[in-house]
Design an enzyme around this catalytic site. Structure first.
Site, PDB file in Angstrom:
ATOM      1  N   ARG A  16     -50.573  16.094  66.412  1.00  0.00           N
ATOM      2  CA  ARG A  16     -52.027  16.162  66.596  1.00  0.00           C
ATOM      3  C   ARG A  16     -52.727  14.827  66.303  1.00  0.00           C
ATOM      4  O   ARG A  16     -53.884  14.642  66.657  1.00  0.00           O
ATOM      5  CB  ARG A  16     -52.607  17.288  65.716  1.00  0.00           C
ATOM      6  CG  ARG A  16     -52.260  18.679  66.214  1.00  0.00           C
ATOM      7  CD  ARG A  16     -52.539  19.766  65.180  1.00  0.00           C
ATOM      8  NE  ARG A  16     -51.484  19.868  64.155  1.00  0.00           N
ATOM      9  CZ  ARG A  16     -51.466  20.766  63.168  1.00  0.00           C
ATOM     10  NH1 ARG A  16     -52.462  21.632  63.053  1.00  0.00           N
ATOM     11  NH2 ARG A  16     -50.470  20.787  62.295  1.00  0.00           N
ATOM     12  N   LYS A  23     -47.389  10.768  61.002  1.00  0.00           N
ATOM     13  CA  LYS A  23     -48.622  11.210  60.352  1.00  0.00           C
ATOM     14  C   LYS A  23     -48.733  10.799  58.897  1.00  0.00           C
ATOM     15  O   LYS A  23     -49.747  10.215  58.498  1.00  0.00           O
ATOM     16  CB  LYS A  23     -48.771  12.732  60.477  1.00  0.00           C
ATOM     17  CG  LYS A  23     -49.982  13.254  59.731  1.00  0.00           C
ATOM     18  CD  LYS A  23     -50.326  14.685  60.076  1.00  0.00           C
ATOM     19  CE  LYS A  23     -49.316  15.673  59.568  1.00  0.00           C
ATOM     20  NZ  LYS A  23     -49.755  17.060  59.825  1.00  0.00           N
ATOM     21  N   GLY A  78     -39.694  24.011  60.519  1.00  0.00           N
ATOM     22  CA  GLY A  78     -40.727  24.661  59.706  1.00  0.00           C
ATOM     23  C   GLY A  78     -40.691  24.209  58.256  1.00  0.00           C
ATOM     24  O   GLY A  78     -39.712  23.620  57.793  1.00  0.00           O
ATOM     25  N   ASP A 103     -49.355  15.309  53.930  1.00  0.00           N
ATOM     26  CA  ASP A 103     -50.590  15.067  54.693  1.00  0.00           C
ATOM     27  C   ASP A 103     -51.826  15.585  53.968  1.00  0.00           C
ATOM     28  O   ASP A 103     -52.849  15.843  54.587  1.00  0.00           O
ATOM     29  CB  ASP A 103     -50.483  15.678  56.093  1.00  0.00           C
ATOM     30  CG  ASP A 103     -50.391  17.201  56.077  1.00  0.00           C
ATOM     31  OD1 ASP A 103     -50.197  17.785  54.986  1.00  0.00           O
ATOM     32  OD2 ASP A 103     -50.503  17.807  57.162  1.00  0.00           O
ATOM     33  N   LYS A 351     -55.787 -23.367  54.690  1.00  0.00           N
ATOM     34  CA  LYS A 351     -54.525 -22.639  54.872  1.00  0.00           C
ATOM     35  C   LYS A 351     -53.417 -23.355  54.125  1.00  0.00           C
ATOM     36  O   LYS A 351     -53.270 -24.568  54.262  1.00  0.00           O
ATOM     37  CB  LYS A 351     -54.180 -22.554  56.352  1.00  0.00           C
ATOM     38  CG  LYS A 351     -52.942 -21.723  56.623  1.00  0.00           C
ATOM     39  CD  LYS A 351     -52.038 -22.306  57.690  1.00  0.00           C
ATOM     40  CE  LYS A 351     -51.234 -23.473  57.169  1.00  0.00           C
ATOM     41  NZ  LYS A 351     -50.226 -23.966  58.125  1.00  0.00           N
ATOM     42  N   TYR A 366     -61.288 -28.492  58.241  1.00  0.00           N
ATOM     43  CA  TYR A 366     -60.015 -27.770  58.222  1.00  0.00           C
ATOM     44  C   TYR A 366     -59.056 -28.436  57.240  1.00  0.00           C
ATOM     45  O   TYR A 366     -58.760 -29.630  57.366  1.00  0.00           O
ATOM     46  CB  TYR A 366     -59.374 -27.742  59.623  1.00  0.00           C
ATOM     47  CG  TYR A 366     -57.996 -27.124  59.582  1.00  0.00           C
ATOM     48  CD1 TYR A 366     -57.823 -25.803  59.157  1.00  0.00           C
ATOM     49  CD2 TYR A 366     -56.862 -27.847  59.917  1.00  0.00           C
ATOM     50  CE1 TYR A 366     -56.570 -25.232  59.074  1.00  0.00           C
ATOM     51  CE2 TYR A 366     -55.595 -27.282  59.841  1.00  0.00           C
ATOM     52  CZ  TYR A 366     -55.460 -25.979  59.418  1.00  0.00           C
ATOM     53  OH  TYR A 366     -54.207 -25.399  59.327  1.00  0.00           O
ATOM     54  N   ASN A 377     -64.268 -35.551  46.968  1.00  0.00           N
ATOM     55  CA  ASN A 377     -65.295 -35.128  47.909  1.00  0.00           C
ATOM     56  C   ASN A 377     -64.732 -35.263  49.328  1.00  0.00           C
ATOM     57  O   ASN A 377     -64.319 -36.345  49.731  1.00  0.00           O
ATOM     58  CB  ASN A 377     -66.546 -36.000  47.763  1.00  0.00           C
ATOM     59  CG  ASN A 377     -67.685 -35.418  48.586  1.00  0.00           C
ATOM     60  OD1 ASN A 377     -68.409 -34.540  48.141  1.00  0.00           O
ATOM     61  ND2 ASN A 377     -67.815 -35.900  49.813  1.00  0.00           N
ATOM     62  N   ALA A 423     -66.051 -43.247  56.480  1.00  0.00           N
ATOM     63  CA  ALA A 423     -66.401 -42.175  57.410  1.00  0.00           C
ATOM     64  C   ALA A 423     -65.894 -42.493  58.808  1.00  0.00           C
ATOM     65  O   ALA A 423     -65.832 -43.651  59.215  1.00  0.00           O
ATOM     66  CB  ALA A 423     -67.913 -41.987  57.424  1.00  0.00           C
TER      67      ALA A 423
HETATM   68  C1  UD1 Z   1     -49.376  24.186  56.337  1.00  0.00           C
HETATM   69  C2  UD1 Z   1     -49.200  25.620  55.816  1.00  0.00           C
HETATM   70  C3  UD1 Z   1     -50.578  26.290  55.797  1.00  0.00           C
HETATM   71  C4  UD1 Z   1     -51.512  25.493  54.918  1.00  0.00           C
HETATM   72  C5  UD1 Z   1     -51.570  24.020  55.349  1.00  0.00           C
HETATM   73  C6  UD1 Z   1     -52.324  23.202  54.292  1.00  0.00           C
HETATM   74  C7  UD1 Z   1     -46.993  26.504  56.468  1.00  0.00           C
HETATM   75  C8  UD1 Z   1     -46.245  27.359  57.422  1.00  0.00           C
HETATM   76  N1  UD1 Z   1     -48.301  26.361  56.679  1.00  0.00           N
HETATM   77  O1  UD1 Z   1     -49.862  24.277  57.674  1.00  0.00           O
HETATM   78  O2  UD1 Z   1     -50.474  27.616  55.307  1.00  0.00           O
HETATM   79  O3  UD1 Z   1     -52.819  26.066  54.944  1.00  0.00           O
HETATM   80  O4  UD1 Z   1     -50.261  23.460  55.468  1.00  0.00           O
HETATM   81  O5  UD1 Z   1     -52.574  21.884  54.692  1.00  0.00           O
HETATM   82  O6  UD1 Z   1     -46.414  26.001  55.538  1.00  0.00           O
HETATM   83  N2  UD1 Z   1     -43.157  19.496  57.686  1.00  0.00           N
HETATM   84  C9  UD1 Z   1     -41.835  19.181  57.544  1.00  0.00           C
HETATM   85  N3  UD1 Z   1     -40.909  19.833  58.293  1.00  0.00           N
HETATM   86  C10 UD1 Z   1     -41.249  20.810  59.168  1.00  0.00           C
HETATM   87  C11 UD1 Z   1     -42.613  21.142  59.316  1.00  0.00           C
HETATM   88  C12 UD1 Z   1     -43.554  20.470  58.547  1.00  0.00           C
HETATM   89  O7  UD1 Z   1     -41.470  18.308  56.747  1.00  0.00           O
HETATM   90  O8  UD1 Z   1     -40.354  21.357  59.817  1.00  0.00           O
HETATM   91  C13 UD1 Z   1     -44.156  18.777  56.861  1.00  0.00           C
HETATM   92  C14 UD1 Z   1     -45.121  17.983  57.677  1.00  0.00           C
HETATM   93  O9  UD1 Z   1     -44.687  16.635  57.813  1.00  0.00           O
HETATM   94  C15 UD1 Z   1     -46.410  18.048  56.835  1.00  0.00           C
HETATM   95  C16 UD1 Z   1     -46.245  19.345  56.062  1.00  0.00           C
HETATM   96  O10 UD1 Z   1     -44.903  19.735  56.155  1.00  0.00           O
HETATM   97  O11 UD1 Z   1     -46.496  16.981  55.919  1.00  0.00           O
HETATM   98  C17 UD1 Z   1     -47.139  20.452  56.596  1.00  0.00           C
HETATM   99  O12 UD1 Z   1     -46.833  20.683  57.959  1.00  0.00           O
HETATM  100  P1  UD1 Z   1     -47.976  20.953  59.015  1.00  0.00           P
HETATM  101  O13 UD1 Z   1     -47.353  21.123  60.341  1.00  0.00           O
HETATM  102  O14 UD1 Z   1     -49.046  19.954  58.879  1.00  0.00           O
HETATM  103  O15 UD1 Z   1     -48.489  22.382  58.518  1.00  0.00           O
HETATM  104  P2  UD1 Z   1     -49.922  23.030  58.700  1.00  0.00           P
HETATM  105  O16 UD1 Z   1     -50.024  23.588  60.070  1.00  0.00           O
HETATM  106  O17 UD1 Z   1     -50.986  22.078  58.299  1.00  0.00           O
HETATM  107 CA    CA Z   2     -51.055  19.966  57.715  1.00  0.00          CA
END
Ligand code: UD1
Ligand code: CA
Length: 469
Positions: A16, A23, A78, A103, A351, A366, A377, A423
């Site tokens: 996103r 990110k 996930g 993040d 520099k 410069y 001076n 000068a």
């Molecule tokens: C997530 C939470 C959500 C919460 C929100 C808060 C879950 C399923 N959802 O959603 O409930 O309200 O954060 O900001 O947990 N990441 C990985 N590996 C993955 C997926 C994600 O390392 O496979 C990391 C991402 O880099 C990021 C963090 O996990 O730093 C959160 O992932 P993101 O996709 O931003 O989750 P949200 O949709 O914001």
């Molecule tokens: Ca997030």
């Protein structure tokens, strides 16, 4: 004391953001988001910290270095799957585990400490940190039963209309009993709208096992802001900037217009320094006490002593010792060092050069690849000619020397102490101490030559027209 571990989730691409940069590496007030998260976690005296990396793994490692251990998540299946990658490093340990996302840059060490404390006071297997959002869209929602006890967390994309109306959100920060966390992670599935293994589902698993699942609601939603796109990035920047600026003001720094003053998180500023509007202080910059940093100056990775005046100028990787001044409209480039009492005026570029104590470089000059002694001076419009098109060459000027205006000093060349350059000279050879060097053609006046040029006729017409008026 219970051992404390942390897992930071930083493997995602961050689609996103629509960015080449991963990110969690996007900076907020000069520091990558994931670094902010780690910095605040570190303040809680942790026993072990593991960062989950995947997209941009090498760059994240380069950023955080040895401050954390790493576990690789090669496919982003996930947040639950992400935490599971830390199992070989943490799985068999007793203690409690803080989980935070890379993040969410605004969390403070104090909030993490409160969560640890609350978690322990509840004897919980899991405690989720929650907040109340005016606009909860995009966040996981905290679903409580009639008694107010947390049942589960529902993601935006899986929420019914009723669930989506809940304004209590999952901040993405949790505290778990470490062993129970990893046991539960093996039981979650990816049977949901996104086909992902959600960390949030661990809550329901633990609950069904009869474990205590708690929620700690923090007072300040702002602090929990998750950054998924550039809009949130700018908002997080605003919040962080306000925090940084308030801290400096509390420490005795005057910010004339704090809403328009941009100071990176690691910048240091001494008391009674005044910062005018539009100033940007970046990176590892350190500013002393009693300075005046004038409007729209930009200072990056530089050190400025006490009682220094910077007027609308740019400094990068430079040093200004105490009681110096610069500007308006001058530029110190990397390895410029301005010693005590020296003066750099307007339209001067320095520099890789040392400007000695009480030396004055007032105008349109410069100075590159040079060492200037003290009490020199340097006249207006002097150029230290350092570059032959291939190599850079060095100039040295001794103490108490005088360089007349409009001179070119062609390096490599050495001017001794008390050297005097007339000068308009072009200096191509060394000048011994106390000598005067004059390097220019002698002036010749040719009588009546003016009248031979077209300009003479035009002048005559103008003069006549003036008489007739
Ligand atoms: C997530 C939470 C959500 C919460 C929100 C808060 C879950 C399923 N959802 O959603 O409930 O309200 O954060 O900001 O947990 N990441 C990985 N590996 C993955 C997926 C994600 O390392 O496979 C990391 C991402 O880099 C990021 C963090 O996990 O730093 C959160 O992932 P993101 O996709 O931003 O989750 P949200 O949709 O914001
Ligand atoms: Ca997030």
């Amino acid at each position: 004391m219970t051992a404390k571990y942390a897992v930071i989730l930083a493997a995602g691409q961050g689609t996103r953001m629509k960015s080449k940069l991963y990110k969690v590496l996007h900076p907020v007030c000069g520091k990558p988001m994931v670094d902010h998260v780690l910095t605040q976690i570190e303040k809680n005296q942790m026993d072990q910290i593991v960062t989950i990396i995947g997209h941009g793994a090498e760059m994240v490692k380069e950023t955080l270095k040895e401050r954390t251990e790493y576990a690789v998540q090669s496919k982003q299946l996930g947040t639950g799957h992400a935490v599971l990658q830390a199992e070989s490093l943490l799985g068999d340990k007793d203690g409690m585990t803080l989980i935070a996302c890379g993040d969410t840059p605004l969390f403070t060490a104090a909030t993490f400490a409160e969560l640890f404390e609350y978690h322990q006071s509840q004897g919980a297997a899991a405690t989720v940190l929650t907040a109340n959002a005016d606009d909860p869209f995009g966040y996981g929602r905290i679903i409580r039963n009639d008694l107010g006890i947390v049942e589960r967390i529902v993601e935006q994309k899986d929420a019914t209309k009723e669930e989506a109306a809940v304004t209590e959100i999952n901040t993405g920060v949790y505290c778990f009993n470490n062993r129970e966390l990893f046991q539960a992670l093996h039981q979650i599935t990816n049977d949901n709208a996104q086909g992902e293994y959600y960390l949030t589902d661990v809550m329901e698993v633990l609950k069904k096992d009869g474990k205590v699942v708690a929620a700690y609601q923090m007072g300040n939603f702002e602090e929990s802001m998750g950054v998924n796109d550039r809009i949130a990035l700018s908002q997080a920047g605003k919040v962080m900037q306000k925090r940084i600026n308030r801290t400096h003001m509390a420490n005795g720094v005057t910010l004339v217009d704090p809403e328009n003053t941009y100071i990176d998180v690691d910048v240091e500023i001494g008391a009674d320094t005044v910062i005018e509007p539009g100033v940007q202080l970046k990176g590892s910059t350190k500013i002393g006490a009693d300075c005046l940093i004038g409007a729209h100056s930009e200072i990056k990775d530089s050190v400025v002593g006490d009682n220094v005046t910077v007027t609308s100028s740019v400094l990068e990787n430079a040093v200004m010792h105490s009681n110096t001044d610069i500007g308006p409209y001058s530029h110190l480039r990397p390895q410029a060092e301005i010693c005590q009492g020296a003066h750099i005026g307007n339209f001067v570029e320095v520099k890789k050069a040392i400007v000695g104590q009480n030396t004055k470089v007032g105008h349109l000059t410069y100075v590159g690849d040079a060492t200037l002694g003290k009490e020199i001076n340097v006249g207006c419009g002097t150029v230290f000619v350092n570059y032959d098109g291939i190599n850079k060459h060095q100039t040295t000027v001794g103490d108490y020397s005088f360089i007349g205006s409009g001179s070119n000093v062609i390096a490599p060349v050495v001017l001794g102490d008390h050297a005097y350059v007339a000068a308009g000279s072009t200096i191509t050879a060394d000048v011994e101490p106390h000598a005067m060097a004059i390097g220019r053609g002698r002036q010749v006046n040719k009588a009546g030559y003016y009248d031979k040029y077209p300009v003479a006729k035009a002048a005559q017409q103008t003069e006549e027209a003036a008489k007739n008026n």
